[in-house]
Motif scaffolding. Structure first.
Motif, PDB file in Angstrom:
ATOM      1  N   MET A 125       0.860  -1.200   0.000  1.00  8.85           N
ATOM      2  CA  MET A 125       0.000   0.000   0.000  1.00  8.85           C
ATOM      3  C   MET A 125       0.882   1.231   0.000  1.00  8.85           C
ATOM      4  O   MET A 125       1.700   1.427   0.896  1.00  8.85           O
ATOM      5  CB  MET A 125      -0.902  -0.028   1.237  1.00  8.85           C
ATOM      6  N   PHE A 126       0.763   2.070  -1.000  1.00  8.35           N
ATOM      7  CA  PHE A 126       1.734   3.148  -1.183  1.00  8.35           C
ATOM      8  C   PHE A 126       1.712   4.172  -0.075  1.00  8.35           C
ATOM      9  O   PHE A 126       2.748   4.628   0.383  1.00  8.35           O
ATOM     10  CB  PHE A 126       1.485   3.824  -2.535  1.00  8.35           C
ATOM     11  N   ASN A 127       0.532   4.559   0.385  1.00  9.93           N
ATOM     12  CA  ASN A 127       0.454   5.599   1.397  1.00  9.93           C
ATOM     13  C   ASN A 127       0.447   5.052   2.819  1.00  9.93           C
ATOM     14  O   ASN A 127      -0.020   5.703   3.737  1.00  9.93           O
ATOM     15  CB  ASN A 127      -0.796   6.469   1.166  1.00  9.93           C
TER      16      ASN A 127
ATOM     17  N   LEU B 121      -6.439  -0.284  10.971  1.00 11.42           N
ATOM     18  CA  LEU B 121      -5.309   0.413  10.358  1.00 11.42           C
ATOM     19  C   LEU B 121      -4.315  -0.564   9.760  1.00 11.42           C
ATOM     20  O   LEU B 121      -3.804  -0.357   8.648  1.00 11.42           O
ATOM     21  CB  LEU B 121      -4.623   1.306  11.394  1.00 11.42           C
ATOM     22  N   GLU B 122      -4.023  -1.642  10.482  1.00 12.44           N
ATOM     23  CA  GLU B 122      -3.049  -2.612   9.980  1.00 12.44           C
ATOM     24  C   GLU B 122      -3.588  -3.357   8.764  1.00 12.44           C
ATOM     25  O   GLU B 122      -2.820  -3.739   7.879  1.00 12.44           O
ATOM     26  CB  GLU B 122      -2.650  -3.572  11.090  1.00 12.44           C
ATOM     27  N   ALA B 123      -4.904  -3.537   8.701  1.00 14.00           N
ATOM     28  CA  ALA B 123      -5.500  -4.175   7.526  1.00 14.00           C
ATOM     29  C   ALA B 123      -5.314  -3.329   6.275  1.00 14.00           C
ATOM     30  O   ALA B 123      -5.347  -3.843   5.154  1.00 14.00           O
ATOM     31  CB  ALA B 123      -6.991  -4.434   7.762  1.00 14.00           C
ATOM     32  N   GLN B 124      -5.114  -2.019   6.465  1.00 16.70           N
ATOM     33  CA  GLN B 124      -4.875  -1.108   5.340  1.00 16.70           C
ATOM     34  C   GLN B 124      -3.387  -0.960   5.044  1.00 16.70           C
ATOM     35  O   GLN B 124      -2.998  -0.176   4.181  1.00 16.70           O
ATOM     36  CB  GLN B 124      -5.464   0.272   5.634  1.00 16.70           C
ATOM     37  N   GLY B 125      -2.534  -1.697   5.771  1.00 19.00           N
ATOM     38  CA  GLY B 125      -1.101  -1.656   5.507  1.00 19.00           C
ATOM     39  C   GLY B 125      -0.308  -0.731   6.394  1.00 19.00           C
ATOM     40  O   GLY B 125       0.914  -0.651   6.281  1.00 19.00           O
ATOM     41  N   HIS B 126      -0.990   0.007   7.281  1.00 26.65           N
ATOM     42  CA  HIS B 126      -0.272   0.898   8.192  1.00 26.65           C
ATOM     43  C   HIS B 126       0.412   0.096   9.299  1.00 26.65           C
ATOM     44  O   HIS B 126      -0.002  -1.014   9.637  1.00 26.65           O
ATOM     45  CB  HIS B 126      -1.236   1.901   8.827  1.00 26.65           C
ATOM     46  N   THR B 127       1.456   0.675   9.863  1.00 25.77           N
ATOM     47  CA  THR B 127       2.115   0.123  11.039  1.00 25.77           C
ATOM     48  C   THR B 127       1.701   0.957  12.239  1.00 25.77           C
ATOM     49  O   THR B 127       1.773   2.183  12.194  1.00 25.77           O
ATOM     50  CB  THR B 127       3.645   0.164  10.884  1.00 25.77           C
ATOM     51  N   VAL B 128       1.263   0.297  13.325  1.00 22.41           N
ATOM     52  CA  VAL B 128       0.721   1.022  14.472  1.00 22.41           C
ATOM     53  C   VAL B 128       1.481   0.661  15.741  1.00 22.41           C
ATOM     54  O   VAL B 128       1.636  -0.518  16.072  1.00 22.41           O
ATOM     55  CB  VAL B 128      -0.778   0.709  14.686  1.00 22.41           C
ATOM     56  N   THR B 129       1.954   1.682  16.448  1.00 23.43           N
ATOM     57  CA  THR B 129       2.477   1.532  17.799  1.00 23.43           C
ATOM     58  C   THR B 129       1.375   1.970  18.751  1.00 23.43           C
ATOM     59  O   THR B 129       0.929   3.115  18.699  1.00 23.43           O
ATOM     60  CB  THR B 129       3.725   2.404  18.014  1.00 23.43           C
ATOM     61  N   TRP B 130       0.916   1.049  19.613  1.00 23.97           N
ATOM     62  CA  TRP B 130      -0.228   1.321  20.488  1.00 23.97           C
ATOM     63  C   TRP B 130       0.267   1.538  21.910  1.00 23.97           C
ATOM     64  O   TRP B 130       0.892   0.654  22.499  1.00 23.97           O
ATOM     65  CB  TRP B 130      -1.215   0.162  20.418  1.00 23.97           C
ATOM     66  N   MET B 131       0.000   2.723  22.452  1.00 26.53           N
ATOM     67  CA  MET B 131       0.352   3.065  23.824  1.00 26.53           C
ATOM     68  C   MET B 131      -0.922   3.360  24.617  1.00 26.53           C
ATOM     69  O   MET B 131      -1.916   3.820  24.060  1.00 26.53           O
ATOM     70  CB  MET B 131       1.264   4.291  23.861  1.00 26.53           C
ATOM     71  N   LYS B 132      -0.850   3.132  25.939  1.00 33.31           N
ATOM     72  CA  LYS B 132      -2.022   3.353  26.792  1.00 33.31           C
ATOM     73  C   LYS B 132      -1.781   4.419  27.853  1.00 33.31           C
ATOM     74  O   LYS B 132      -2.692   4.733  28.624  1.00 33.31           O
ATOM     75  CB  LYS B 132      -2.440   2.042  27.432  1.00 33.31           C
TER      76      LYS B 132
ATOM     77  N   ALA C 254       2.592  -5.431   4.873  1.00 30.32           N
ATOM     78  CA  ALA C 254       2.113  -4.812   3.636  1.00 30.32           C
ATOM     79  C   ALA C 254       1.648  -5.873   2.644  1.00 30.32           C
ATOM     80  O   ALA C 254       0.649  -5.684   1.933  1.00 30.32           O
ATOM     81  CB  ALA C 254       3.217  -3.956   3.016  1.00 30.32           C
ATOM     82  N   LEU C 255       2.340  -7.003   2.593  1.00 30.72           N
ATOM     83  CA  LEU C 255       1.947  -8.079   1.688  1.00 30.72           C
ATOM     84  C   LEU C 255       0.653  -8.737   2.158  1.00 30.72           C
ATOM     85  O   LEU C 255      -0.211  -9.065   1.347  1.00 30.72           O
ATOM     86  CB  LEU C 255       3.065  -9.119   1.589  1.00 30.72           C
ATOM     87  N   HIS C 256       0.495  -8.910   3.466  1.00 33.98           N
ATOM     88  CA  HIS C 256      -0.742  -9.497   3.980  1.00 33.98           C
ATOM     89  C   HIS C 256      -1.943  -8.608   3.692  1.00 33.98           C
ATOM     90  O   HIS C 256      -3.066  -9.091   3.535  1.00 33.98           O
ATOM     91  CB  HIS C 256      -0.628  -9.745   5.485  1.00 33.98           C
ATOM     92  N   ALA C 257      -1.730  -7.302   3.659  1.00 33.31           N
ATOM     93  CA  ALA C 257      -2.817  -6.383   3.354  1.00 33.31           C
ATOM     94  C   ALA C 257      -3.278  -6.535   1.910  1.00 33.31           C
ATOM     95  O   ALA C 257      -4.421  -6.234   1.566  1.00 33.31           O
ATOM     96  CB  ALA C 257      -2.386  -4.942   3.611  1.00 33.31           C
ATOM     97  N   GLN C 258      -2.370  -7.019   1.051  1.00 35.27           N
ATOM     98  CA  GLN C 258      -2.683  -7.183  -0.362  1.00 35.27           C
ATOM     99  C   GLN C 258      -3.315  -8.550  -0.636  1.00 35.27           C
ATOM    100  O   GLN C 258      -4.164  -8.693  -1.504  1.00 35.27           O
ATOM    101  CB  GLN C 258      -1.406  -7.028  -1.202  1.00 35.27           C
ATOM    102  N   ALA C 259      -2.889  -9.565   0.125  1.00 33.63           N
ATOM    103  CA  ALA C 259      -3.344 -10.920  -0.171  1.00 33.63           C
ATOM    104  C   ALA C 259      -3.483 -11.713   1.121  1.00 33.63           C
ATOM    105  O   ALA C 259      -3.078 -11.269   2.191  1.00 33.63           O
ATOM    106  CB  ALA C 259      -2.343 -11.605  -1.100  1.00 33.63           C
ATOM    107  N   GLY C 260      -4.040 -12.901   1.009  1.00 35.74           N
ATOM    108  CA  GLY C 260      -4.185 -13.770   2.168  1.00 35.74           C
ATOM    109  C   GLY C 260      -2.857 -14.354   2.602  1.00 35.74           C
ATOM    110  O   GLY C 260      -1.873 -14.347   1.854  1.00 35.74           O
ATOM    111  N   ARG C 261      -2.833 -14.906   3.821  1.00 37.71           N
ATOM    112  CA  ARG C 261      -1.598 -15.440   4.392  1.00 37.71           C
ATOM    113  C   ARG C 261      -1.000 -16.544   3.529  1.00 37.71           C
ATOM    114  O   ARG C 261       0.210 -16.609   3.328  1.00 37.71           O
ATOM    115  CB  ARG C 261      -1.864 -15.955   5.800  1.00 37.71           C
ATOM    116  N   ASP C 262      -1.838 -17.452   3.003  1.00 34.03           N
ATOM    117  CA  ASP C 262      -1.316 -18.554   2.206  1.00 34.03           C
ATOM    118  C   ASP C 262      -0.594 -18.046   0.965  1.00 34.03           C
ATOM    119  O   ASP C 262       0.452 -18.566   0.584  1.00 34.03           O
ATOM    120  CB  ASP C 262      -2.443 -19.502   1.785  1.00 34.03           C
ATOM    121  N   GLU C 263      -1.174 -17.011   0.342  1.00 29.80           N
ATOM    122  CA  GLU C 263      -0.539 -16.471  -0.860  1.00 29.80           C
ATOM    123  C   GLU C 263       0.781 -15.809  -0.515  1.00 29.80           C
ATOM    124  O   GLU C 263       1.746 -15.907  -1.262  1.00 29.80           O
ATOM    125  CB  GLU C 263      -1.466 -15.478  -1.554  1.00 29.80           C
TER     126      GLU C 263
END
Length: 225
Positions: A1-3, A24-35, A182-191
């Motif tokens: 995902m380019f953006n 967010l991660e499903a869209q390819g973003h990387t998230v650091t989660w703090m509480k 990023a690859l998982h966001a494009q395709a399933g895990r098996d692929e």
């Protein structure tokens, strides 16, 4: 995902935080989660790769707007979106005056959250151009067109997904986990498993040039300008 971007989420509600991270991660973003505010402040001061911040207002160890004021006073310019249940105009004004770039009232739609992240990122200059030139390669992500020495090159969806993550921050080393995400966001895990990261990198080097993507042992890969 380019953006795709690296985001920091400050949210102590477990259910909401997990839903936001998953979306967010499903869209390819990387998230650091703090509480906690203290955790987020340390992360922002220590990790220049974080590009945009999502802030809940009320945290167990303080008020996120106080954190935002301190960061802005210290020169922090990364965009920030406030997530809060407070919907009064005076609350929104207070958030904007503290340095927030946008304000999203709970409960919010996750797709609206994505749209606001994209809009704030564009206004703040975080997102990268839709076209990238690197060495003898020209990449147009909007048209999905690649040229090497002026000649067209056909790339698969998986190859575009990997290039998109690398090209979102040329010169940055991306870890294996970030690239596989990023690859998982494009395709399933098996692929993804049948098209391993190393295989896709090898194909891209063969198609676009052996030195376009560099390997950094133990760290990851980088797109070379």
């Amino acid at each position: 995902m380019f953006n795709a971007m690296q985001l920091l989420l400050l949210e102590d509600d477990i259910d909401l935080g997990q839903a936001v991270v998953d979306h967010l991660e499903a869209q390819g973003h990387t998230v650091t989660w703090m509480k906690l505010c203290a955790q987020a402040e340390a992360a922002l001061r220590g990790d220049p790769a974080i590009e945009l911040v999502l802030l809940d207002l009320q945290l167990p160890d303080g008020e996120a707007l106080d954190l935002l004021r301190r960061l802005r006073a210290g020169g922090e310019r990364r965009p920030a979106i406030v997530l809060t249940a407070r919907d009064q105009v005076s609350d929104r004004i207070r958030g904007l005056q503290a340095g927030a770039d946008d304000y999203l009232v709970k409960p919010f739609d996750l797709e609206e959250m994505l749209a606001r992240i994209d809009a704030v990122a564009r206004r703040s200059g975080v997102t990268d151009p839709q076209a990238v030139r690197a060495q003898a390669t020209s990449l147009d992500f909007e048209a999905k067109r690649a040229l090497r020495d002026g000649d067209p090159v056909t790339l698969t969806a998986m190859e575009w997904a990997l290039l998109g993550r690398l090209a979102s921050r040329p010169g940055r080393i991306w870890s294996r986990a970030e690239l596989e995400q990023a690859l998982h966001a494009q395709a399933g895990r098996d692929e993804v498993e049948s098209n391993s990261l190393e295989v896709i990198v090898s194909r891209l080097r063969r198609k676009l040039g052996a030195t376009l993507i560099s390997t950094h042992r133990g760290l990851g890969y980088r797109l070379e300008a």
